[in-house]
Design a protein around this motif. Structure first.
Motif, short mmCIF file in Angstrom:
data_model
loop_
_atom_site.label_atom_id
_atom_site.label_comp_id
_atom_site.label_asym_id
_atom_site.label_seq_id
_atom_site.Cartn_x
_atom_site.Cartn_y
_atom_site.Cartn_z
N ARG A 61 0.88 -1.14 -0.07
CA ARG A 61 0.07 -0.12 0.09
C ARG A 61 0.68 1.18 0.11
O ARG A 61 0.72 2.25 -0.57
N PHE A 62 1.90 1.21 0.98
CA PHE A 62 2.81 2.35 0.76
C PHE A 62 3.35 2.68 -0.66
O PHE A 62 3.52 3.62 -1.25
N GLU A 63 3.84 1.62 -1.26
CA GLU A 63 4.43 1.60 -2.57
C GLU A 63 3.27 2.08 -3.58
O GLU A 63 3.59 3.04 -4.51
N GLN A 64 2.13 1.79 -3.51
CA GLN A 64 1.07 2.34 -4.32
C GLN A 64 0.53 3.87 -4.25
O GLN A 64 0.70 4.40 -5.16
N ILE A 65 0.88 4.19 -2.86
CA ILE A 65 0.59 5.66 -2.62
C ILE A 65 1.87 6.37 -3.32
O ILE A 65 1.60 7.46 -4.06
N ARG A 66 3.21 5.89 -3.04
CA ARG A 66 4.28 6.65 -3.84
C ARG A 66 4.23 6.66 -5.40
O ARG A 66 4.50 7.55 -5.74
N ASN A 67 3.82 5.47 -5.75
CA ASN A 67 3.70 5.42 -7.29
C ASN A 67 2.68 6.36 -7.92
O ASN A 67 2.90 7.08 -8.63
N PHE A 68 1.41 6.59 -6.94
CA PHE A 68 0.39 7.62 -7.31
C PHE A 68 1.05 9.06 -7.44
O PHE A 68 0.62 9.70 -8.16
N GLU A 69 1.82 9.26 -6.31
CA GLU A 69 1.97 10.77 -6.23
C GLU A 69 3.16 10.91 -7.37
O GLU A 69 3.22 12.24 -7.74
N ASP A 70 4.16 9.86 -7.60
CA ASP A 70 4.88 10.08 -8.54
C ASP A 70 4.43 10.29 -10.07
O ASP A 70 4.80 11.19 -10.94
#
Length: 294
Positions: A161-170
């Protein structure tokens, strides 16, 4: 008034909540802070007008904090000089049935600001690694594949989930959205005082819920989750700013100063030039409009 370096509020990967204060001395009284905030708010409003005309960037402002941290009043005071067409505020509550039929980022994605506008998230996609981490049973309501019990919500789940959030913001950053994330950092004692004031004011006590006291008992759990979320998602393109917020006036001023100093770096944001043909005939258009019957 004390000058501040906004970089002191940026969280790094080794960020620890215990090492940052919820208080800050700016060497200014309430009136001075309000005056300085008005100046910054006016500048930001004018910059937003140019952003609207330029229409190549959007600005996303994410506000997180414990209950009573001052998110609502900060929005009201910092952005009161904005043209209403240029700023949209979204306050995310408990997900609806429709929202639960989509992935956890869907309702945030469809609320993103268009280019030329500011979008403010009052509570954000981070609720999905904060509230749901303190109350993992809420995740079961998302009806996710391979998540059938609390045992399935393990560290691998949160890592993903943290990875998905970072990818979303990137993804957002690379497509023209300027991202600011603010954690309004208040002390547990300050929250107690604000909850008491809320109960004692007839025009504010409608905001109170007995659930506020239950969540308050989980303060340490929330602080642990905030700390890890900030550590793992504060990136150069989407940094977290940890704002000392026991003093609301100081917090509003600091947020406005961060926004102004960072947005001022986008020197390419300029009003578009008139087309050559229009510019060539500008004086003629003025003459035409000088006649009352034009």
């Amino acid at each position: 008034m004390k000058d501040i370096n906004i970089e002191q509020f940026i969280a790094t990967s080794d960020f620890k909540l215990k090492n940052v204060s919820t208080k800050i001395a700016l060497g200014a009284d309430e009136d001075k802070l309000e005056d300085e905030l008005k100046k910054l708010s006016k500048k930001l409003g004018e910059w937003q007008d140019v952003l609207y005309a330029h229409s190549k960037y959007a600005v996303l402002i994410c506000l997180q904090g414990m209950d009573t941290a001052g998110k609502d009043s900060l929005i009201r005071e910092v952005f009161n000089q904005f043209n209403t067409r240029g700023v949209v505020v979204h306050s995310f509550k408990v997900p609806t049935n429709l929202e639960l039929k989509h992935d956890f980022l869907w309702r945030h994605y469809i609320a993103l600001p268009a280019r030329g506008k500011f979008g403010i998230f009052n509570r954000t996609h981070y609720e999905n690694v904060l509230v749901t981490r303190v109350h993992p049973e809420y995740v079961l309501g998302e009806n996710l594949p391979n998540v059938n019990s609390l045992e399935d919500i393990d560290e691998n789940f949160w890592d993903s989930r943290f990875e998905q959030i970072r990818n979303f913001e990137d993804h957002l950053s690379k497509n023209g959205t300027i991202i600011f994330k603010f954690f309004l950092n208040i002390s547990k004692e300050e929250q107690r005082q604000r909850l008491l004031r809320r109960l004692n004011r007839s025009d504010k006590n409608w905001k109170f819920s007995p659930g506020d006291l239950k969540e308050r008992q989980l303060w340490d759990d929330y602080m642990d989750c905030y700390e890890e979320a900030i550590q793992r998602t504060s990136t150069p393109n989407a940094p977290w700013y940890v704002i000392p917020s026991d003093n609301k006036d100081a917090a509003r001023y600091i947020v406005a100063k961060v926004l102004w100093e960072e947005l001022s770096k986008y020197t390419d944001v300029q009003e578009p030039e008139l087309e050559a043909k229009i510019l060539e005939n500008l004086e003629d258009y003025k003459k035409q409009l000088q006649h009352p019957d034009a």
